[in-house]
Design a protein around this motif. Sequence first.
Motif, PDB file in Angstrom:
ATOM      1  N   TYR A  12       9.909  -5.177   2.702  1.00 37.90           N
ATOM      2  CA  TYR A  12      10.576  -4.425   3.768  1.00 37.90           C
ATOM      3  C   TYR A  12      11.779  -5.187   4.302  1.00 37.90           C
ATOM      4  O   TYR A  12      12.855  -4.615   4.503  1.00 37.90           O
ATOM      5  N   GLY A  20      12.292   3.052   6.008  1.00 37.86           N
ATOM      6  CA  GLY A  20      11.049   3.811   6.151  1.00 37.86           C
ATOM      7  C   GLY A  20      10.632   4.050   7.582  1.00 37.86           C
ATOM      8  O   GLY A  20       9.437   4.100   7.883  1.00 37.86           O
ATOM      9  N   THR A  21      11.601   4.173   8.465  1.00 39.18           N
ATOM     10  CA  THR A  21      11.257   4.334   9.882  1.00 39.18           C
ATOM     11  C   THR A  21      11.223   5.796  10.325  1.00 39.18           C
ATOM     12  O   THR A  21      10.825   6.084  11.450  1.00 39.18           O
ATOM     13  N   SER A  22      11.644   6.716   9.465  1.00 37.13           N
ATOM     14  CA  SER A  22      11.612   8.128   9.861  1.00 37.13           C
ATOM     15  C   SER A  22      10.172   8.623   9.881  1.00 37.13           C
ATOM     16  O   SER A  22       9.307   8.142   9.141  1.00 37.13           O
ATOM     17  N   SER A  23       9.906   9.615  10.726  1.00 37.10           N
ATOM     18  CA  SER A  23       8.543  10.140  10.848  1.00 37.10           C
ATOM     19  C   SER A  23       8.080  10.781   9.541  1.00 37.10           C
ATOM     20  O   SER A  23       6.898  10.697   9.184  1.00 37.10           O
ATOM     21  N   GLN A  26       7.060   7.938   7.130  1.00 43.03           N
ATOM     22  CA  GLN A  26       5.844   7.297   7.614  1.00 43.03           C
ATOM     23  C   GLN A  26       4.624   8.189   7.410  1.00 43.03           C
ATOM     24  O   GLN A  26       3.552   7.714   7.031  1.00 43.03           O
ATOM     25  N   ASN A  27       4.785   9.490   7.638  1.00 38.22           N
ATOM     26  CA  ASN A  27       3.673  10.409   7.406  1.00 38.22           C
ATOM     27  C   ASN A  27       3.302  10.474   5.929  1.00 38.22           C
ATOM     28  O   ASN A  27       2.117  10.558   5.576  1.00 38.22           O
ATOM     29  N   LEU A  29       3.707   8.030   3.770  1.00 39.26           N
ATOM     30  CA  LEU A  29       3.023   6.769   3.465  1.00 39.26           C
ATOM     31  C   LEU A  29       1.577   6.810   3.951  1.00 39.26           C
ATOM     32  O   LEU A  29       0.655   6.372   3.252  1.00 39.26           O
ATOM     33  N   LEU A  30       1.372   7.339   5.140  1.00 38.65           N
ATOM     34  CA  LEU A  30       0.016   7.449   5.675  1.00 38.65           C
ATOM     35  C   LEU A  30      -0.836   8.385   4.820  1.00 38.65           C
ATOM     36  O   LEU A  30      -2.032   8.118   4.591  1.00 38.65           O
TER      37      LEU A  30
END
Length: 207
Positions: A12, A20-23, A26-27, A29-30
């Motif tokens: 990173y 990778g900070t956008s929602s 991140q969603n 990735l989750l």
Amino acid sequence: MCEGDSRLQRHYEAQLVFKGTSSTIQNELLDCMYEVYREEIAKQVDNTSFVAVQADETTDVSCKSQMVIVLRYIMPDLTVTERFLEFVEVKDKTGVGLSNSIKAVLEPLKLKEKLIAQTYDGAAVMSGNVRGVQTVMKETYPNAQFVHCYAHQLNLTLQQLCSARMSILKVFFADLTAFFHFFSPVLQNVLQLLQRQHRDAYHGHRL
């Protein structure tokens, strides 16, 4: 995620473009992490002989009714393991509706003979002997014996004890219960509908 994975943190920090900070990212990735997590649980459940399911439904701050489903099973080394499985948004709060939601989550795990216990609170819709969740679940999982959640039992015992000994606490718990029923999802939906109608009428009048 980087706090628990040094390699991911180095990757990173070395990136100049992708953060990778956008929602959305991140969603995604989750979701990927959750898929790996579900696959691992499926493998563990496949290697165990007995499984129990725990479920509890509540309404969140956005007035959405959600049910959490948790599995409890014994690993080959005899270690008792408890794992979160899934959050389910509930539309039908009847015993049949809640049972169908639980069954839909459990079906891919093929627990027909392995599911030997089910644990819920003491609400009639969950523990009822006629069309409660525990009764409907037994139609598909005949070995799943119902056990009243001990945490809920303790909570009810303490609540009744306090209410019986101190009148001010009795009034306090009664008020809490009244607030819950007053701000129910059904009432919230009605209030939101009236609010939209009022807003539309206001804008129509201005036009």
